[in-house]
Design an enzyme around this catalytic site. Sequence first.
Site, short mmCIF file in Angstrom:
data_model
loop_
_atom_site.label_atom_id
_atom_site.label_comp_id
_atom_site.label_asym_id
_atom_site.label_seq_id
_atom_site.Cartn_x
_atom_site.Cartn_y
_atom_site.Cartn_z
N CYS A 35 0.86 -1.18 0.00
CA CYS A 35 0.00 0.00 0.00
C CYS A 35 0.90 1.23 0.00
O CYS A 35 1.58 1.50 0.98
CB CYS A 35 -0.93 0.01 1.22
N GLY A 36 0.90 1.97 -1.12
CA GLY A 36 1.81 3.09 -1.26
C GLY A 36 1.52 4.25 -0.34
O GLY A 36 2.43 4.83 0.28
N HIS A 91 -2.33 -4.91 -10.47
CA HIS A 91 -3.15 -3.83 -11.00
C HIS A 91 -3.41 -4.05 -12.49
O HIS A 91 -2.53 -4.50 -13.22
CB HIS A 91 -2.44 -2.48 -10.84
N ASN A 141 -6.67 -4.91 -8.56
CA ASN A 141 -7.05 -3.51 -8.42
C ASN A 141 -7.30 -2.95 -9.82
O ASN A 141 -6.51 -3.18 -10.74
CB ASN A 141 -5.94 -2.72 -7.72
N GLU A 161 -10.32 -0.42 -5.62
CA GLU A 161 -9.31 -1.19 -4.89
C GLU A 161 -9.93 -2.47 -4.37
O GLU A 161 -10.99 -2.44 -3.72
CB GLU A 161 -8.75 -0.35 -3.74
N ARG A 162 -9.29 -3.60 -4.66
CA ARG A 162 -9.83 -4.88 -4.22
C ARG A 162 -9.98 -4.90 -2.70
O ARG A 162 -9.08 -4.50 -1.96
CB ARG A 162 -8.94 -6.04 -4.70
N CYS A 200 -5.03 5.85 -4.27
CA CYS A 200 -4.37 4.55 -4.17
C CYS A 200 -2.94 4.73 -4.66
O CYS A 200 -2.71 4.97 -5.86
CB CYS A 200 -5.10 3.50 -5.00
N GLY A 201 -1.98 4.64 -3.75
CA GLY A 201 -0.58 4.88 -4.10
C GLY A 201 -0.03 3.85 -5.06
O GLY A 201 0.66 4.19 -6.03
N THR A 202 -0.32 2.56 -4.82
CA THR A 202 0.19 1.55 -5.74
C THR A 202 -0.51 1.66 -7.09
O THR A 202 0.09 1.38 -8.14
CB THR A 202 0.03 0.13 -5.16
N GLY A 203 -1.79 2.08 -7.09
CA GLY A 203 -2.48 2.31 -8.36
C GLY A 203 -1.83 3.43 -9.16
O GLY A 203 -1.69 3.33 -10.39
#
Length: 272
Positions: free
Chosen positions: A78-79, A155, A186, A203-204, A212-215
């Site tokens: 999680c970013g 993602h 995601n 987000e799943r 969403c940082g990772t997104g």
Amino acid sequence: MTRGQFHKMHGLGNDFVIIDARAPEISNSLTMPPAKAAAIAHRHHGIGCDQLIILKPSDKADVRMQIYNADGGEVEACGNATRCVVKLLGDGTSIETDGGMISGQVTDEGAIVDMGNPRFDWNTIPLAYAMDTLHMPVGWEDLQDPAAVNVGNPHVIFFVEDSDAVELDRLGPMIEVDPLFPERVNVNVAHINGNDIHLRVWERGVGLTRACGTGACATAVAAIKRGLVQSPVNVHLPGGKLVLSWQDGGPIMMQGPTTYVFFGEANWDDFG
């Protein structure tokens, strides 16, 4: 009764309950089954958050970060939470996650974090079968020609004319559980204006999120790899802006703000 302390923080509106369980007496006594994590995250009956973060001792880094989505499921990365943990614990903090090793530096507004190298091979996303992950030959209604990137978690990214016009609240949960994605996925929809990306994320295990940082990482990498933008790139989410830098073969650097909301105490046995 297990009584403990927590920090409430958010990054661009993506909010977290952070429990520091690095002390052995806390780490050994605190259990977190999915039902308890979901109860803590509940907006009306719990403390309320998108993700619950547990900080534990690590043999490889300064801290190990466990991440639970609002539905109680544990996820790899999680970013936004990473930036919050770096801001909370201090400069140079190294973090072990199930998605890999992450490190970061504190900035005036928040933190800049090294999110590690993205993965593009179909079996590292993972997908159910082999295909080109930069231009996937699949689609769902009007969402076509996606890219897939793993940035610690999986993602799928769709580049569209207008991300705000996409019925992501309807299509997101459908794509999230498609059999093509054995660990769920995601779902990102983005449109590009110059060198700026405008992004919305399903987000799943959470649903539509403010950020969403990772997104943002996955979408920026896919856009750079397709030649749609150049690094560094601004990624605009409903909650605000992140700055992403990436060169092919290197790590993703993510910079953005964090906010400390409040400090609290709770009886963890009251949940779940």
